[in-house]
Motif scaffolding. Structure first.
Motif, mmCIF file in Angstrom:
data_model
loop_
_atom_site.group_PDB
_atom_site.id
_atom_site.type_symbol
_atom_site.label_atom_id
_atom_site.label_comp_id
_atom_site.label_asym_id
_atom_site.label_seq_id
_atom_site.Cartn_x
_atom_site.Cartn_y
_atom_site.Cartn_z
ATOM 1 N N ALA A 45 0.809 -1.220 0.000
ATOM 2 C CA ALA A 45 0.000 0.000 0.000
ATOM 3 C C ALA A 45 0.844 1.272 0.000
ATOM 4 C CB ALA A 45 -0.956 -0.002 1.194
ATOM 5 N N GLU A 46 2.050 1.222 0.541
ATOM 6 C CA GLU A 46 2.859 2.444 0.605
ATOM 7 C C GLU A 46 3.515 2.788 -0.737
ATOM 8 O OE1 GLU A 46 5.678 -0.861 1.939
ATOM 9 O OE2 GLU A 46 3.630 -0.304 2.422
ATOM 10 N N PRO A 48 3.240 3.487 -4.789
ATOM 11 C CA PRO A 48 2.269 3.763 -5.853
ATOM 12 C C PRO A 48 2.326 2.659 -6.920
ATOM 13 C CG PRO A 48 3.675 5.672 -5.472
ATOM 14 C CD PRO A 48 4.246 4.540 -4.687
ATOM 15 N N GLN A 75 -2.280 5.588 -6.014
ATOM 16 C CA GLN A 75 -1.764 5.546 -4.643
ATOM 17 C C GLN A 75 -2.888 5.212 -3.667
ATOM 18 O OE1 GLN A 75 1.579 6.230 -3.365
ATOM 19 N NE2 GLN A 75 0.555 5.249 -1.633
ATOM 20 N N ALA A 76 -2.624 4.279 -2.773
ATOM 21 C CA ALA A 76 -3.580 3.938 -1.715
ATOM 22 C C ALA A 76 -3.420 4.917 -0.565
ATOM 23 C CB ALA A 76 -3.316 2.520 -1.223
ATOM 24 N N TYR A 77 -4.512 5.192 0.137
ATOM 25 C CA TYR A 77 -4.452 6.052 1.313
ATOM 26 C C TYR A 77 -5.661 5.794 2.201
ATOM 27 C CZ TYR A 77 -7.997 9.174 -0.680
ATOM 28 O OH TYR A 77 -9.161 9.688 -1.191
ATOM 29 N N TYR A 78 -5.595 6.335 3.413
ATOM 30 C CA TYR A 78 -6.695 6.268 4.379
ATOM 31 C C TYR A 78 -7.039 7.675 4.843
ATOM 32 C CZ TYR A 78 -6.159 1.250 4.777
ATOM 33 O OH TYR A 78 -6.123 -0.098 4.509
ATOM 34 N N THR A 79 -8.264 7.833 5.320
ATOM 35 C CA THR A 79 -8.668 9.087 5.953
ATOM 36 C C THR A 79 -9.142 8.753 7.366
ATOM 37 O OG1 THR A 79 -10.986 8.969 5.270
ATOM 38 C CG2 THR A 79 -9.451 10.048 3.743
ATOM 39 N N MET A 85 -9.695 1.323 2.522
ATOM 40 C CA MET A 85 -8.544 1.803 1.765
ATOM 41 C C MET A 85 -9.101 2.517 0.540
ATOM 42 S SD MET A 85 -5.361 -0.333 0.072
ATOM 43 C CE MET A 85 -4.685 -0.865 1.646
ATOM 44 N N ARG A 88 -6.175 7.238 -5.060
ATOM 45 C CA ARG A 88 -6.151 8.433 -5.901
ATOM 46 C C ARG A 88 -5.258 8.137 -7.090
ATOM 47 N NH1 ARG A 88 -3.563 11.259 -1.066
ATOM 48 N NH2 ARG A 88 -5.704 11.909 -0.837
ATOM 49 N N ASP A 112 -9.168 11.829 -6.513
ATOM 50 C CA ASP A 112 -9.585 10.605 -5.832
ATOM 51 C C ASP A 112 -10.339 9.720 -6.806
ATOM 52 O OD1 ASP A 112 -10.370 12.220 -2.678
ATOM 53 O OD2 ASP A 112 -8.477 11.486 -3.463
ATOM 54 N N LYS A 136 -4.556 -3.345 5.822
ATOM 55 C CA LYS A 136 -3.993 -1.994 5.900
ATOM 56 C C LYS A 136 -2.698 -1.854 5.105
ATOM 57 C CE LYS A 136 -6.686 -0.096 9.121
ATOM 58 N NZ LYS A 136 -7.602 0.950 8.777
#
Length: 171
Positions: A45-46, A48, A75-79, A85, A88, A112, A136
């Motif tokens: 996930a870290e 791209p 790119q994966a990300y969280y809010t 997951m 964007r 996104d 995660k």
């Protein structure tokens, strides 16, 4: 029974990006020779997920000289508000415009990705569908080649409607 065999592992719950590719001249999948079609591949996930012509700089390489060395990155990300997951997409091409659901992205612009997105660059179309998961640290990507452009499949127009002829028959 060993404890490690009974504990549910992160690998069981990986989010997945289903990427469906189309190009009008994709005969014999020659453009997709370096892509693992029909298989899920795990991706950290870290990092791209990069797509382009350069097999060294990109995770996914297209065998097409009309594609930029680095075309796009996902790119994966969280809010803080969501446990899912999210992803964007960024346009990495200085020459080619990228569109996401008809919204144009210029060089280095980011947007996104919705749960279902139609991506276009050059003559390529990609339909990306996000499948949720609880992991995660990584996600999966599955590539498939479509025989019909996804923009035509998602068209809301009636396929049974025929165009009106130029000649009018009076009865």
């Amino acid at each position: 029974m060993n404890v490690s065999q009974t504990i549910e592992t992160e690998e069981d719950l990986l989010p997945c990006l289903h990427v469906k590719l189309y190009h009008p001249q994709q005969s014999s999948n020659s453009l997709y020779g370096l892509i693992p079609l029909g298989e899920r591949s795990k991706h950290p996930a870290e990092d791209p997920l990069r797509l382009g012509r350069d097999g060294q700089a990109c995770t996914v390489a297209l065998l097409d000289t009309r594609v930029s060395r680095k075309q796009l990155a996902i790119q994966a990300y969280y809010t803080p508000r969501s446990r899912d997951m999210l992803f964007r997409i960024q346009n990495l091409s200085q020459r080619a415009q990228l569109s996401v659901n008809s919204s144009a992205l210029d060089y280095l612009e980011v947007v996104d990705l919705p749960d279902k997105a139609l991506i276009r660059f050059g003559q390529y179309e990609m339909l990306i569908i996000r499948e949720s998961g609880e992991a995660k640290a990584s996600f999966e990507v599955e590539f498939e080649v479509l025989t019909v452009a996804p923009s035509r499949e998602t068209c809301t127009c009636e396929p049974s409607v025929t165009p009106v002829s130029d000649t009018v028959i009076n009865g």
